[in-house]
Enzyme design. Structure first.
Site, short mmCIF file in Angstrom:
data_model
loop_
_atom_site.label_atom_id
_atom_site.label_comp_id
_atom_site.label_asym_id
_atom_site.label_seq_id
_atom_site.Cartn_x
_atom_site.Cartn_y
_atom_site.Cartn_z
N HIS A 120 -14.35 37.57 6.68
CA HIS A 120 -14.52 37.63 5.23
C HIS A 120 -13.62 36.65 4.49
O HIS A 120 -13.87 36.33 3.33
CB HIS A 120 -14.30 39.06 4.71
CG HIS A 120 -12.87 39.50 4.68
ND1 HIS A 120 -12.28 40.22 5.68
CD2 HIS A 120 -11.90 39.31 3.74
CE1 HIS A 120 -11.02 40.47 5.37
NE2 HIS A 120 -10.77 39.93 4.20
N ASP A 164 -15.31 41.21 12.05
CA ASP A 164 -14.55 40.58 10.96
C ASP A 164 -13.52 39.60 11.52
O ASP A 164 -12.36 39.60 11.12
CB ASP A 164 -13.86 41.65 10.10
CG ASP A 164 -13.34 41.07 8.79
OD1 ASP A 164 -13.90 40.08 8.31
OD2 ASP A 164 -12.32 41.59 8.26
N SER A 199 -4.95 39.50 4.95
CA SER A 199 -6.08 39.52 5.87
C SER A 199 -6.04 38.30 6.79
O SER A 199 -5.96 37.16 6.32
CB SER A 199 -7.40 39.53 5.10
OG SER A 199 -7.62 40.79 4.53
#
EC number: 3.4.21.-
Length: 400
Positions: free
Chosen positions: A129, A159, A243
């Site tokens: 993402h 992911d 992230s």
């Protein structure tokens, strides 16, 4: 006869006079006792900040207070790990075309971990993402410089994504640890770029709050969870820009790639990290094939619990005791399931010997198999239980 009263003379004995020598001895003893007492209590007064004598001693000849510099050693295991590993944690900048004129701008940023380097290239793992929709990707190094990166491959389900950069400016590479050995309560360190590159290289520390947590994931965007992501839970602060950053154990090894943060107004944030045991096979596939090769059935599915209950009897003709399963909503004729004879509205209740409660269950069992494996599938069709053997293939083998 006259009585005479006799007056008695009462006299006070004269006190002997003290000599000057006596006064001197008394004073001397008092001074000695006082000095001993002061020597005994002064350290305690100093500790409480009441040592005025010490303050006076810190004044220079002009009556000004001098400032002492105290050197304190703060080197410990955490600082050493951060010093060694920070250069291997980079910023990942997602650049997208922002208008009809083709102008590009930064759409967002995250973190990444350099995990491999050779003479020509270095490889960075980050989250899918973080780079999704990017027309161009840049890597921000610890010294603030930026280098262009190529997308090797990405996987939405896990992911994860792998990037490739030139290796000439890469100074450090991270090593993966074994996430299977991680225990709850074990101290960990998170390094990343929370809230953007302005906070690049931020370090937080915490413990492992739990292992093998299952987080529902909607991989196809239909609003229904169809996959449970297995993650490590930590209380180390992990914000959106973290992230793709590293979760490190106290050996300085990467045991997880930080991915998500669950935050509610009434509770502290929960940091989640993809365990290294799941990261490694994914990035190996991404390097080799540009995608993850997973076995697939070639069907569209929906959990039986998401189907209106009156259809269970009227449409699916299920026995009363069948209340769980995965309903086949569509079949590719050239897929493994199509070749084995599965049809629309079949209700799968068992896969490879395991009960199937819903589509999450089925995908979990499916992804534990390998391309080329054979599995037995039990299902209901028209109220009758049937079974087929299916040879699993990958999606790129469709029609072969």
């Amino acid at each position: 006869m006259v009585d005479y009263e006799r007056e008695e003379e009462h006299t006070t004995p004269e006190q002997p006079k003290r000599s000057k020598k006596g006064y001197f001895l008394s004073s001397l003893i008092g001074v000695i006792v006082g000095a001993v007492l002061m020597a005994f209590i002064m350290p305690y007064l100093s500790n409480e900040g009441l040592d005025t004598g010490a303050l006076d001693q810190q004044q220079n000849n002009n009556g000004r207070e001098s400032i002492r510099t105290v050197n304190v050693s703060v080197n410990n295991a955490v600082t050493k790990i951060v010093s060694n590993m920070s250069p291997a944690v980079v910023g990942v900048v997602n650049i997208q075309k922002s208008d009809i004129w083709g102008e590009s701008g930064e759409a967002g940023s995250g973190s990444g971990v350099i995990y491999k380097k050779n003479d020509h290239s270095a490889y960075v793992v980050t989250n899918h993402h973080v780079i999704e929709g990017a027309s161009q990707i840049e890597i921000s190094l610890k010294d603030g410089s930026r280098v262009s990166a190529d997308l090797v491959g990405s996987d939405q389900l896990m992911d994860l994504a792998v990037l490739r950069v030139k290796s000439d400016k890469i100074k450090a590479v991270a090593d993966f640890g074994n996430s299977d050995k991680v225990k709850s309560g074990e101290p960990v360190i998170a390094i990343g770029n929370p809230l953007g590159l302005e906070f690049a290289g931020s370090v937080t520390q915490g413990v492992i709050s739990g292992t093998e947590r299952a987080i529902p994931v909607d991989s196809n965007g239909d609003g229904q969870p169809d996959w449970n992501a297995e993650v490590l839970q930590t209380d180390a602060a992990i914000n959106p820009g973290n992230s793709g950053g590293a979760l490190l154990n106290m050996d300085g090894k990467v045991i997880g790639i930080n991915s998500m943060k669950i935050a509610e107004s009434a509770v502290e944030g929960i940091g989640l990290s993809i365990p290294s045991k799941l990261v490694i096979p994914v990035i190996e596939d991404l390097e080799r094939y540009g995608k993850v090769k997973r076995p697939f059935l070639g069907i569209e599915m929906k959990s039986l619990s998401d189907i209106a209950s009156y259809h269970w009897d009227e449409t699916l003709k299920l026995p009363k005791n069948v209340t769980n399963g995965a309903v086949v909503m569509g079949v590719d004729a050239f897929s493994p399931a199509g070749k084995a004879g599965l049809k629309e509205l079949d209700v799968i209740t068992e896969f490879d010997g395991y009960k199937v409660n819903d589509i999450v269950d089925l995908r979990k069992r499916l992804y534990q198999k390998k391309v080329g494996d054979r599995v037995k599938v039990k299902f209901y069709r028209g109220g009758k239980e049937k079974s087929v053997d299916i040879k699993l293939s990958s999606a790129d083998q469709l029609g072969s």
